[in-house]
Design a protein around this motif. Structure first.
Motif, PDB file in Angstrom:
ATOM      1  N   ASP A 105     -24.050 -25.197-110.787  1.00 57.72           N
ATOM      2  CA  ASP A 105     -24.226 -24.552-112.296  1.00 57.72           C
ATOM      3  C   ASP A 105     -23.777 -23.247-112.971  1.00 57.72           C
ATOM      4  OD1 ASP A 105     -26.930 -24.108-113.232  1.00 57.72           O
ATOM      5  OD2 ASP A 105     -26.828 -25.138-111.500  1.00 57.72           O
ATOM      6  N   ALA A 106     -23.653 -23.282-114.176  1.00 58.93           N
ATOM      7  CA  ALA A 106     -23.168 -22.495-114.689  1.00 58.93           C
ATOM      8  C   ALA A 106     -24.246 -21.308-114.796  1.00 58.93           C
ATOM      9  CB  ALA A 106     -22.448 -22.318-116.262  1.00 58.93           C
ATOM     10  N   MET A 107     -25.647 -22.143-115.692  1.00 60.42           N
ATOM     11  CA  MET A 107     -26.825 -20.941-115.299  1.00 60.42           C
ATOM     12  C   MET A 107     -27.607 -20.606-114.427  1.00 60.42           C
ATOM     13  SD  MET A 107     -29.126 -20.080-117.702  1.00 60.42           S
ATOM     14  CE  MET A 107     -28.561 -21.593-118.815  1.00 60.42           C
ATOM     15  N   SER A 108     -27.316 -21.389-112.961  1.00 57.01           N
ATOM     16  CA  SER A 108     -27.633 -20.695-112.230  1.00 57.01           C
ATOM     17  C   SER A 108     -26.646 -19.971-111.880  1.00 57.01           C
ATOM     18  CB  SER A 108     -27.561 -21.910-110.784  1.00 57.01           C
ATOM     19  OG  SER A 108     -28.466 -21.495-109.386  1.00 57.01           O
ATOM     20  N   ILE A 109     -25.559 -19.228-111.376  1.00 49.78           N
ATOM     21  CA  ILE A 109     -24.915 -18.892-111.442  1.00 49.78           C
ATOM     22  C   ILE A 109     -24.855 -17.534-111.692  1.00 49.78           C
ATOM     23  CG2 ILE A 109     -22.548 -18.413-110.203  1.00 49.78           C
ATOM     24  CD1 ILE A 109     -23.176 -20.442-108.396  1.00 49.78           C
ATOM     25  N   ALA A 110     -25.342 -17.898-112.744  1.00 44.84           N
ATOM     26  CA  ALA A 110     -24.861 -16.790-114.330  1.00 44.84           C
ATOM     27  C   ALA A 110     -26.531 -16.013-113.980  1.00 44.84           C
ATOM     28  CB  ALA A 110     -25.168 -17.046-115.915  1.00 44.84           C
ATOM     29  N   SER A 111     -27.628 -16.597-113.628  1.00 46.23           N
ATOM     30  CA  SER A 111     -28.375 -15.897-113.111  1.00 46.23           C
ATOM     31  C   SER A 111     -28.963 -15.121-111.912  1.00 46.23           C
ATOM     32  CB  SER A 111     -29.764 -17.512-112.995  1.00 46.23           C
ATOM     33  OG  SER A 111     -30.934 -16.851-113.182  1.00 46.23           O
ATOM     34  N   ASN A 112     -28.790 -15.216-110.982  1.00 49.82           N
ATOM     35  CA  ASN A 112     -27.824 -14.610-110.118  1.00 49.82           C
ATOM     36  C   ASN A 112     -28.002 -14.247-110.258  1.00 49.82           C
ATOM     37  OD1 ASN A 112     -30.055 -16.717-108.085  1.00 49.82           O
ATOM     38  ND2 ASN A 112     -28.442 -17.317-107.511  1.00 49.82           N
ATOM     39  N   GLY A 113     -26.529 -13.969-110.458  1.00 46.43           N
ATOM     40  CA  GLY A 113     -25.242 -13.080-110.956  1.00 46.43           C
ATOM     41  C   GLY A 113     -25.806 -11.706-111.413  1.00 46.43           C
ATOM     42  N   LEU A 114     -26.580 -11.838-112.702  1.00 46.76           N
ATOM     43  CA  LEU A 114     -27.301 -11.262-113.596  1.00 46.76           C
ATOM     44  C   LEU A 114     -28.685 -10.348-113.190  1.00 46.76           C
ATOM     45  CD1 LEU A 114     -27.945 -12.944-116.829  1.00 46.76           C
ATOM     46  CD2 LEU A 114     -26.868 -11.008-117.128  1.00 46.76           C
ATOM     47  N   LEU A 115     -28.994 -11.138-112.029  1.00 44.15           N
ATOM     48  CA  LEU A 115     -30.244 -10.186-111.385  1.00 44.15           C
ATOM     49  C   LEU A 115     -29.312  -9.280-110.281  1.00 44.15           C
ATOM     50  CD1 LEU A 115     -32.491 -13.316-109.907  1.00 44.15           C
ATOM     51  CD2 LEU A 115     -33.091 -11.242-111.214  1.00 44.15           C
ATOM     52  N   TRP A 116     -28.602  -9.510-109.679  1.00 43.46           N
ATOM     53  CA  TRP A 116     -27.508  -8.840-108.736  1.00 43.46           C
ATOM     54  C   TRP A 116     -27.265  -8.005-109.992  1.00 43.46           C
ATOM     55  CZ3 TRP A 116     -26.476  -8.367-103.407  1.00 43.46           C
ATOM     56  CH2 TRP A 116     -27.522  -9.153-103.101  1.00 43.46           C
ATOM     57  N   ALA A 117     -26.813  -7.379-111.030  1.00 45.64           N
ATOM     58  CA  ALA A 117     -26.141  -7.014-111.501  1.00 45.64           C
ATOM     59  C   ALA A 117     -27.002  -5.710-112.237  1.00 45.64           C
ATOM     60  CB  ALA A 117     -25.441  -7.097-113.106  1.00 45.64           C
ATOM     61  N   ARG A 118     -28.744  -6.366-112.713  1.00 44.10           N
ATOM     62  CA  ARG A 118     -29.401  -5.796-112.583  1.00 44.10           C
ATOM     63  C   ARG A 118     -29.983  -4.790-111.666  1.00 44.10           C
ATOM     64  NH1 ARG A 118     -35.505  -8.561-113.578  1.00 44.10           N
ATOM     65  NH2 ARG A 118     -35.257  -7.989-111.144  1.00 44.10           N
ATOM     66  N   ILE A 340     -12.861 -25.316-104.588  1.00 34.63           N
ATOM     67  CA  ILE A 340     -14.311 -24.914-104.543  1.00 34.63           C
ATOM     68  C   ILE A 340     -15.011 -24.542-106.183  1.00 34.63           C
ATOM     69  CG2 ILE A 340     -15.263 -22.779-104.933  1.00 34.63           C
ATOM     70  CD1 ILE A 340     -13.426 -22.183-102.168  1.00 34.63           C
ATOM     71  N   PRO A 341     -16.161 -25.304-106.228  1.00 34.63           N
ATOM     72  CA  PRO A 341     -16.663 -25.541-108.194  1.00 34.63           C
ATOM     73  C   PRO A 341     -15.837 -24.326-109.155  1.00 34.63           C
ATOM     74  CG  PRO A 341     -18.605 -26.249-106.358  1.00 34.63           C
ATOM     75  CD  PRO A 341     -16.660 -25.868-105.685  1.00 34.63           C
ATOM     76  N   GLY A 342     -15.738 -24.619-109.937  1.00 36.49           N
ATOM     77  CA  GLY A 342     -15.328 -23.608-111.024  1.00 36.49           C
ATOM     78  C   GLY A 342     -15.941 -22.227-111.343  1.00 36.49           C
ATOM     79  N   MET A 343     -17.528 -22.124-110.761  1.00 38.04           N
ATOM     80  CA  MET A 343     -18.399 -20.898-111.190  1.00 38.04           C
ATOM     81  C   MET A 343     -18.507 -19.946-109.890  1.00 38.04           C
ATOM     82  SD  MET A 343     -19.433 -20.564-114.338  1.00 38.04           S
ATOM     83  CE  MET A 343     -20.535 -19.275-114.369  1.00 38.04           C
ATOM     84  N   ILE A 344     -18.533 -21.358-108.560  1.00 36.01           N
ATOM     85  CA  ILE A 344     -18.583 -20.351-107.246  1.00 36.01           C
ATOM     86  C   ILE A 344     -17.068 -19.367-107.237  1.00 36.01           C
ATOM     87  CG2 ILE A 344     -18.044 -20.635-104.894  1.00 36.01           C
ATOM     88  CD1 ILE A 344     -20.698 -21.300-106.533  1.00 36.01           C
ATOM     89  N   SER A 345     -15.788 -20.097-107.668  1.00 38.60           N
ATOM     90  CA  SER A 345     -14.510 -19.467-107.722  1.00 38.60           C
ATOM     91  C   SER A 345     -14.595 -17.764-108.407  1.00 38.60           C
ATOM     92  CB  SER A 345     -13.420 -20.351-108.194  1.00 38.60           C
ATOM     93  OG  SER A 345     -12.284 -20.056-108.066  1.00 38.60           O
ATOM     94  N   TYR A 346     -15.655 -18.460-110.232  1.00 39.74           N
ATOM     95  CA  TYR A 346     -15.633 -17.225-110.201  1.00 39.74           C
ATOM     96  C   TYR A 346     -16.141 -16.667-109.929  1.00 39.74           C
ATOM     97  CZ  TYR A 346     -16.679 -15.209-114.591  1.00 39.74           C
ATOM     98  OH  TYR A 346     -16.891 -13.511-115.851  1.00 39.74           O
ATOM     99  N   LEU A 347     -16.914 -16.047-109.300  1.00 35.93           N
ATOM    100  CA  LEU A 347     -17.931 -15.168-108.739  1.00 35.93           C
ATOM    101  C   LEU A 347     -16.701 -15.351-107.467  1.00 35.93           C
ATOM    102  CD1 LEU A 347     -20.890 -14.337-107.876  1.00 35.93           C
ATOM    103  CD2 LEU A 347     -21.010 -15.991-106.701  1.00 35.93           C
ATOM    104  N   MET A 348     -16.216 -15.465-107.036  1.00 33.16           N
ATOM    105  CA  MET A 348     -15.464 -14.657-105.971  1.00 33.16           C
ATOM    106  C   MET A 348     -14.517 -14.144-105.700  1.00 33.16           C
ATOM    107  SD  MET A 348     -15.584 -18.137-102.983  1.00 33.16           S
ATOM    108  CE  MET A 348     -14.189 -17.883-102.533  1.00 33.16           C
ATOM    109  N   ARG A 349     -13.952 -14.663-107.979  1.00 30.90           N
ATOM    110  CA  ARG A 349     -12.857 -13.479-107.267  1.00 30.90           C
ATOM    111  C   ARG A 349     -13.270 -11.964-108.285  1.00 30.90           C
ATOM    112  NH1 ARG A 349     -10.724 -18.458-110.136  1.00 30.90           N
ATOM    113  NH2 ARG A 349     -11.917 -17.561-111.719  1.00 30.90           N
ATOM    114  N   GLY A 350     -14.726 -12.475-108.706  1.00 36.72           N
ATOM    115  CA  GLY A 350     -14.841 -10.615-108.842  1.00 36.72           C
ATOM    116  C   GLY A 350     -15.156 -10.075-107.796  1.00 36.72           C
ATOM    117  N   LEU A 351     -15.305 -10.645-106.090  1.00 36.69           N
ATOM    118  CA  LEU A 351     -15.310  -9.620-104.716  1.00 36.69           C
ATOM    119  C   LEU A 351     -14.055  -9.643-104.152  1.00 36.69           C
ATOM    120  CD1 LEU A 351     -17.568 -11.841-103.225  1.00 36.69           C
ATOM    121  CD2 LEU A 351     -18.119  -9.936-104.270  1.00 36.69           C
TER     122      LEU A 351
END
Length: 400
Positions: A105-118, A340-351
């Motif tokens: 889900d978007a909330m979980s992926i975004a939360s993890n992403g923000l933690l890494w960015a911080r 692959i779920p959209g949010m995971i795909s989005y995360l991977m495209r960041g790599l």
């Protein structure tokens, strides 16, 4: 003591060497994330060609790392009925969805992403970090608790359907290996540098620990330790099976053997983070079994030329059947990565770009269509090598 290992092609044992005891046959399963579905197809293939007699598993010794630990745990739980075990595994992998393995889900992926960015930008200022992994695998714990009845393992050991189950994990503080073993009261113990061998009752926690893919899946808190993927430290995957008394080993990998003339690689600039991550996962999860088999072959060739190389003590001949995909799993993943779920795909495209993330996708494509194609590949690969596989299993077939 050197262990003499004959790999891939079934060759008659040297004169004076007793036939292998079929009751000392081990199954060794490597890691590889979603690629583990291939192993299920291989096991179904063994049933298809008739080398596995009805009833108990022909593998009283089971060793699995990472995704292989999940499959080995399932086999151990149902080792009183091999075909039943394979059916349970097919149902699990064939109906798998990514959201049953990690939160999508978007909330979980975004939360993890923000933690890494911080943490990456401000961690030095705060003096501590909170991020542990890119993905949250809480759903996988629920899935395994429902589908892998670890409580049945000891009953199968007590009944004689199983001798031992072993799976490695890595202590994320010390980088030492931990090999968890559940077996009969007389199961051997041994010492190995940078490893502890621990006899215990294996639970879902151990399965999760052994399969915690570095960086992507969080380490598992077990006792006083935080444990990660068992493939990290597992440089000799055949060793536990041999130590547990195996005289024959079926080892199943999840990467196509290197072609004699591999295709040219197009190199356009520095590698992306996705390509670097894929290379690390490839080295951690897939190289070890293949390298161990190759090393054992070289030892075998050398020992055969030594005085006493006819099999006299203290040498021990061990047959190894090495089964690997005949096709590129990367290419199969390329056809399925849109699932692959959209949010995971989005995360991977960041790599990295879409092309550079394909290899990485093959580890995270926990989707039924991809898994079903890998299972079919494994099944067909066994059929294509059926004569060789039957020769390897002849003592079992004759005995049955």
């Amino acid at each position: 003591m050197f262990d003499r290992v004959q790999t891939t092609r079934h060759i008659a044992r040297p004169t004076g060497v007793a036939p292998a005891d079929p009751s000392r046959t081990a199954l060794v399963l490597s890691g590889g994330g979603a690629r583990g579905a291939y192993q299920v197809g291989v096991l179904r293939g063994l049933v298809d060609i008739g080398v596995v007699p009805p009833g108990r598993s022909p593998f009283p010794i089971l060793v699995g790392a990472s995704a292989g630990a999940l499959n080995a745990g399932m086999l151990a739980a149902y080792s009183d009925s091999f075909e039943g075990a394979v059916q349970h595994m097919e149902e699990l992998w064939g109906g798998l969805r990514a959201d049953q393995v990690f939160r999508t889900d978007a909330m979980s992926i975004a939360s993890n992403g923000l933690l890494w960015a911080r943490d990456l930008s401000l961690g030095g200022m705060f003096g501590h970090t909170a991020s542990r992994s890119l993905l949250n695998t809480a759903p996988l714990r629920t899935l395994l608790s429902q589908r892998v009845p670890c409580s049945r393992i000891q009953g199968n050991i007590d009944s004689g359907a199983l001798d031992a189950l072993a799976m490695p994990a890595t202590d994320m503080y010390t980088a030492d290996g931990v090999l968890f073993v559940q077996g009969r009261a007389d199961t051997a113990s041994w010492e190995r540098s940078r490893w502890s061998i621990e006899h215990t009752e294996i639970t879902v926690d151990h399965l999760l620990a052994s399969s915690a893919i570095p960086v992507f899946f969080p380490p598992v808190h077990l006792g006083e330790r935080y444990l990660g993927d068992g493939s990290i430290r597992n440089t000799a995957p055949l060793s536990p099976a041999i130590r547990l008394g195996a005289e024959r080993i079926v080892a199943v990998g999840v990467r196509r053997s290197r072609l004699p003339h591999p295709p040219a690689v197009h190199r356009a600039g520095p590698p992306t983070l996705a390509q670097i991550a894929s290379s690390l996962l490839d080295a951690v999860m897939l190289d070890a079994v293949e390298t161990d088999v190759e090393h054992s072959t070289r030892v075998n060739d050398g020992v055969a030329r030594m005085p006493g190389g006819d099999g006299a003590a203290p040498l021990r001949w061990i047959d190894v059947l090495w089964l690997t995909p005949s096709a590129s799993i990367r290419e199969i993943a390329d056809r399925h990565k849109k699932a692959i779920p959209g949010m995971i795909s989005y995360l991977m495209r960041g790599l990295g770009n879409d092309g550079s993330t394909t290899e990485l996708a093959s580890y995270l494509l926990f989707q039924s269509a991809f898994c079903l194609e890998l299972m079919l590949l494994g099944r067909n690969d066994v059929q294509a090598r059926s004569d060789e596989v039957r020769r390897f299993f002849e003592p079992v077939m004759t005995r049955s």
